[in-house]
Scaffold this motif. Sequence first.
Motif, PDB file in Angstrom:
ATOM      1  N   ALA A 192       0.927  -1.211   0.011  1.00  0.00           N
ATOM      2  CA  ALA A 192      -0.057  -0.166   0.022  1.00  0.00           C
ATOM      3  C   ALA A 192       0.932   1.146   0.180  1.00  0.00           C
ATOM      4  N   VAL A 193       1.972   1.389   0.792  1.00  0.00           N
ATOM      5  CA  VAL A 193       2.845   2.419   0.863  1.00  0.00           C
ATOM      6  C   VAL A 193       3.527   2.427  -0.365  1.00  0.00           C
ATOM      7  N   ALA A 194       3.795   1.604  -0.979  1.00  0.00           N
ATOM      8  CA  ALA A 194       4.774   1.480  -2.393  1.00  0.00           C
ATOM      9  C   ALA A 194       3.724   2.190  -3.548  1.00  0.00           C
TER      10      ALA A 194
ATOM     11  N   LYS B 103      -4.892   3.109   7.928  1.00  0.00           N
ATOM     12  CA  LYS B 103      -4.140   3.022   9.330  1.00  0.00           C
ATOM     13  C   LYS B 103      -2.671   2.541   8.969  1.00  0.00           C
ATOM     14  N   ALA B 104      -2.219   1.503   8.082  1.00  0.00           N
ATOM     15  CA  ALA B 104      -0.975   1.173   7.463  1.00  0.00           C
ATOM     16  C   ALA B 104      -0.404   2.239   7.057  1.00  0.00           C
ATOM     17  N   VAL B 105      -0.827   2.853   6.328  1.00  0.00           N
ATOM     18  CA  VAL B 105      -0.150   3.967   5.361  1.00  0.00           C
ATOM     19  C   VAL B 105       0.237   5.199   6.444  1.00  0.00           C
TER      20      VAL B 105
ATOM     21  N   LEU C 199       4.430  -0.883  12.939  1.00  0.00           N
ATOM     22  CA  LEU C 199       3.170  -1.238  12.437  1.00  0.00           C
ATOM     23  C   LEU C 199       2.370  -1.898  13.578  1.00  0.00           C
ATOM     24  N   ASP C 200       3.260  -2.139  14.670  1.00  0.00           N
ATOM     25  CA  ASP C 200       2.614  -2.704  15.651  1.00  0.00           C
ATOM     26  C   ASP C 200       1.639  -1.816  16.629  1.00  0.00           C
TER      27      ASP C 200
END
Length: 245
Positions: free
Chosen positions: A135-137, A166-168, A177-178
Amino acid sequence: MPTLLLVRHGRTTANTAGVLAGWTPGVRLDAHGEQQAAALAQRLAPLPLAAVVSSPLERCRQTADALVAVPGPDGPRPEVLVDDGLGEVRYGDWTGRELKGLAKEPLWRTVQAHPSAAVFPGPDGEGLASMQHRAVAAVREHDARVSAAHGEDAVWVAVTHGDVIKAVLADALGMHLDLFQRLSADPCSVSVVRYAPLRPFVLRTNDSGGDLSGFAPRRKRRRRGAAGARGTASSDAVVGGSTGA
């Protein structure tokens, strides 16, 4: 550095049923979700959008289509681009199950407390860390494309899913990420990120009703020969705090 608006899709029938939809086909917005998307389109109306990129899943496509249905200040919106990199987490064997039942699974605690180690079961299951990476990529790739085609003051939208947003955001905040379960992304909320040369800036998170017009590009004259200096300065945080938009 373009301005990225991360938009979660509107509320769906799976959301209200308490079911983990994942990549299940045919999951669409409910009536309230359609209203949310229409309201967000009006909030975005003052902003010229250089690009609108969407997850391929119906709920995101519906939301993105609602956003581009309302013209911007410069006229019609761009055509929606679709990118699997912005797709939902592949929850594998968890897909389609009720959340109340999943909460009893041993993996649930890993997802809550140590998500970087969570890999969903089944041949199609994906790890949350793998999801964050793709997703970030995808976001970075589209951001660079928008910058090259439309300039560093451009504004663009990525319509995607809660865990993806949320991950981005965790990556942009420099969070492990935790810790990403500390963030929230409600239906049709907007989170705002700018990727400067040295660091991202997170300008807003989980905004479901604020005025977004301040993110419109400012018309300004650039001094000859100042591009390099500006590019460096744009990565610097203002010591003591900025003056705001």
